[in-house]
Design a protein around this motif. Structure first.
Motif, PDB file in Angstrom:
ATOM      1  N   UNK A  77       8.862  -6.115   0.407  1.00  0.00           N
ATOM      2  CA  UNK A  77       7.761  -7.067   0.221  1.00  0.00           C
ATOM      3  C   UNK A  77       6.846  -7.125   1.438  1.00  0.00           C
ATOM      4  N   UNK A  78       7.050  -6.235   2.406  1.00  0.00           N
ATOM      5  CA  UNK A  78       6.250  -6.233   3.632  1.00  0.00           C
ATOM      6  C   UNK A  78       5.254  -5.075   3.597  1.00  0.00           C
ATOM      7  N   UNK A  79       4.058  -5.306   4.134  1.00  0.00           N
ATOM      8  CA  UNK A  79       3.023  -4.280   4.157  1.00  0.00           C
ATOM      9  C   UNK A  79       2.985  -3.495   5.465  1.00  0.00           C
ATOM     10  N   UNK A  80       3.415  -4.137   6.549  1.00  0.00           N
ATOM     11  CA  UNK A  80       3.316  -3.515   7.869  1.00  0.00           C
ATOM     12  C   UNK A  80       4.628  -3.694   8.623  1.00  0.00           C
TER      13      UNK A  80
ATOM     14  N   UNK B   6       1.514  -0.381   3.870  1.00  0.00           N
ATOM     15  CA  UNK B   6       2.528   0.282   3.048  1.00  0.00           C
ATOM     16  C   UNK B   6       2.395   1.803   3.036  1.00  0.00           C
ATOM     17  N   UNK B   7       1.593   2.356   3.933  1.00  0.00           N
ATOM     18  CA  UNK B   7       1.467   3.797   4.056  1.00  0.00           C
ATOM     19  C   UNK B   7       2.027   4.251   5.397  1.00  0.00           C
ATOM     20  N   UNK B   8       2.692   5.393   5.391  1.00  0.00           N
ATOM     21  CA  UNK B   8       3.241   5.954   6.616  1.00  0.00           C
ATOM     22  C   UNK B   8       2.105   6.446   7.502  1.00  0.00           C
ATOM     23  N   UNK B   9       2.111   5.976   8.754  1.00  0.00           N
ATOM     24  CA  UNK B   9       1.066   6.360   9.700  1.00  0.00           C
ATOM     25  C   UNK B   9       1.571   7.512  10.562  1.00  0.00           C
TER      26      UNK B   9
ATOM     27  N   UNK C  17       2.617  10.598  -4.943  1.00  0.00           N
ATOM     28  CA  UNK C  17       2.295  10.434  -3.527  1.00  0.00           C
ATOM     29  C   UNK C  17       1.224   9.362  -3.374  1.00  0.00           C
ATOM     30  N   UNK C  18       1.476   8.407  -2.482  1.00  0.00           N
ATOM     31  CA  UNK C  18       0.514   7.330  -2.269  1.00  0.00           C
ATOM     32  C   UNK C  18       0.745   6.118  -3.141  1.00  0.00           C
ATOM     33  N   UNK C  19       1.612   6.225  -4.130  1.00  0.00           N
ATOM     34  CA  UNK C  19       1.944   5.088  -4.995  1.00  0.00           C
ATOM     35  C   UNK C  19       3.129   4.322  -4.405  1.00  0.00           C
ATOM     36  N   UNK C  20       3.145   3.036  -4.662  1.00  0.00           N
ATOM     37  CA  UNK C  20       4.200   2.175  -4.135  1.00  0.00           C
ATOM     38  C   UNK C  20       5.391   2.183  -5.088  1.00  0.00           C
ATOM     39  N   UNK C  21       6.479   2.815  -4.681  1.00  0.00           N
ATOM     40  CA  UNK C  21       7.703   2.837  -5.477  1.00  0.00           C
ATOM     41  C   UNK C  21       8.798   2.086  -4.748  1.00  0.00           C
ATOM     42  N   UNK C  22       9.558   1.294  -5.498  1.00  0.00           N
ATOM     43  CA  UNK C  22      10.606   0.473  -4.887  1.00  0.00           C
ATOM     44  C   UNK C  22      11.920   0.724  -5.617  1.00  0.00           C
TER      45      UNK C  22
END
Length: 393
Positions: A205-208, A226-229, A381-386
């Motif tokens: 549930x966290x974005x960063x 929510x994206x890998x930097x 790729x790029x989609x939020x999967x949990x």
């Protein structure tokens, strides 16, 4: 996650959204998918049927009828046995290999002592594990993809730096793409620890977030929005290379030293061994010395606690995460050390909560790799999967 999301057609985007809903919301019905995506029933039915025809869905039961009555909806979930992926962690002296169905279910796991073997010999061991999985794992479409966890800098498909295992003359991506004819993903170990926290654990549930990984070296996996930097050429998060003041008591002067030279697990073990005049020291030996209140060990750990707390605090100031996770088998075996690190970061004024990544789920980097390759083979790729905590068959 991929470095960038490729352009896709409007129709393909909607298909991906339906599949995403199934993965994240199972058990789920077409009515729920339509409601969540704010689409009409006929549009969802068309998309749903296409995803079903691709073999990604399985019926798992009947839901409850709505208050207005009518037919009870059919509930579906991801067809985990559509195929499987294999994740490989190239550790310093160990090789870890995990096989997972599409939902993260662990089909097989192996930990292999590699010792001083070179990469050519290690690849033969990897091939044996992959070939064994191909021969024994039951699924509809077989091996779908392979992911590698690298203890070094990775820039997309290339290993830029591998300080603990010489891979200068090896192209893992090309070799395994050609040999097994499936998608191959390479990613940094600390980044995969962060992916695990985001996709499997309580950071869903966290974005960063930031995950600081302490093993033979020190690295940080950074999740922003929510994206890998990755940074330029994949070098983001190499905090073990950052410099910190150190004091030379004999020269009575300050000097600079890399953080990982005195804060990594190997550095701690080597320092204690040197000061106690031991030929070698294992993590288990260190834990026993701590239990005996050994002063040499405590002095080394005190320096580690102070130093790593500052590094974590600096990372917090730089990226402003919601939470920070510490992935360290050594710290996990010494609970008092983690409490001291947490207390020190709090004294420094750090706002985010500091958590310890528990190894109870198995090797977290492998599960992070599993998520990454699963995203890739599904075209998400790029989609939020949990994912839920994986079970083992």
């Amino acid at each position: 996650m991929a470095k960038a999301v490729k352009r896709e057609s409007f129709h393909q985007r909607n298909l991906n959204l339906v599949l995403q809903q199934v993965i994240n919301g199972a058990p789920i019905s077409r009515i729920d998918i339509a409601r969540n995506l704010k689409m009409n029933k006929s549009s969802i039915t068309t998309l749903y049927n296409e995803v079903e025809q691709q073999g990604y869905l399985k019926e798992i039961g009947i839901g409850s009828a709505s208050k207005s009555g009518g037919r009870k909806p059919i509930l579906v979930a991801l067809n985990e046995k559509y195929g499987y992926t294999i994740s490989v962690d190239l550790g310093y002296r160990h090789l870890h290999v995990m096989t997972n169905y599409l939902d993260g279910t662990i089909v097989g796991y192996a930990r292999i002592e590699t010792g001083p073997r070179n990469i050519t010999a290690i690849m033969k061991l990897i091939d044996q594990q992959i070939d064994q999985a191909i021969a024994t794992v039951t699924s509809e479409h077989g091996l779908l993809g392979i992911a590698f966890s690298i203890h070094g800098i990775v820039d997309q498909t290339q290993i830029i730096n591998s300080p603990f295992l010489n891979m200068a003359d090896v192209d893992l991506y090309q070799r395994y793409t050609d040999k097994y004819r499936v998608p191959v993903v390479l990613e940094n170990e600390a980044n995969l620890s962060a992916v695990f926290e985001r996709d499997f654990n309580d950071a869903q549930q966290k974005n960063n977030i930031i995950c600081v990984s302490i093993h033979k070296g020190i690295g940080a996996g950074i999740i922003l929005n929510r994206q890998l930097y990755h940074g330029y050429k994949g070098a983001a998060g190499e905090i073990g290379r950052s410099l910190m003041f150190s004091t030379d008591p004999q020269k009575n002067q300050y000097d600079y030293d890399k953080v990982e030279n005195f804060c990594s697990e190997d550095a701690i073990l080597n320092t204690v061994a040197q000061q106690k005049q031991l030929s070698q020291l294992t993590r288990e030996d260190l834990v026993q010395l701590v239990a005996k209140d050994d002063q040499v060990v405590q002095n080394v750990l005190d320096l580690f606690i102070t130093s790593i707390a500052r590094i974590i605090f600096n990372a917090s100031v730089s990226f402003a995460p919601e939470d920070i996770y510490l992935n360290s088998p050594l710290v996990e075996t010494l609970p008092a050390t983690f409490k001291a690190i947490k207390a020190t970061t709090s004294e420094l004024g750090m706002i985010p909560q500091l958590h310890l990544t528990a190894q109870r789920y198995g090797y977290v980097t492998l599960l992070g790799a599993c998520s990454l390759i699963t995203h890739h083979v599904l075209g998400l790729d790029g989609y939020d999967l949990r994912f839920t905590t994986p079970a083992q068959t």
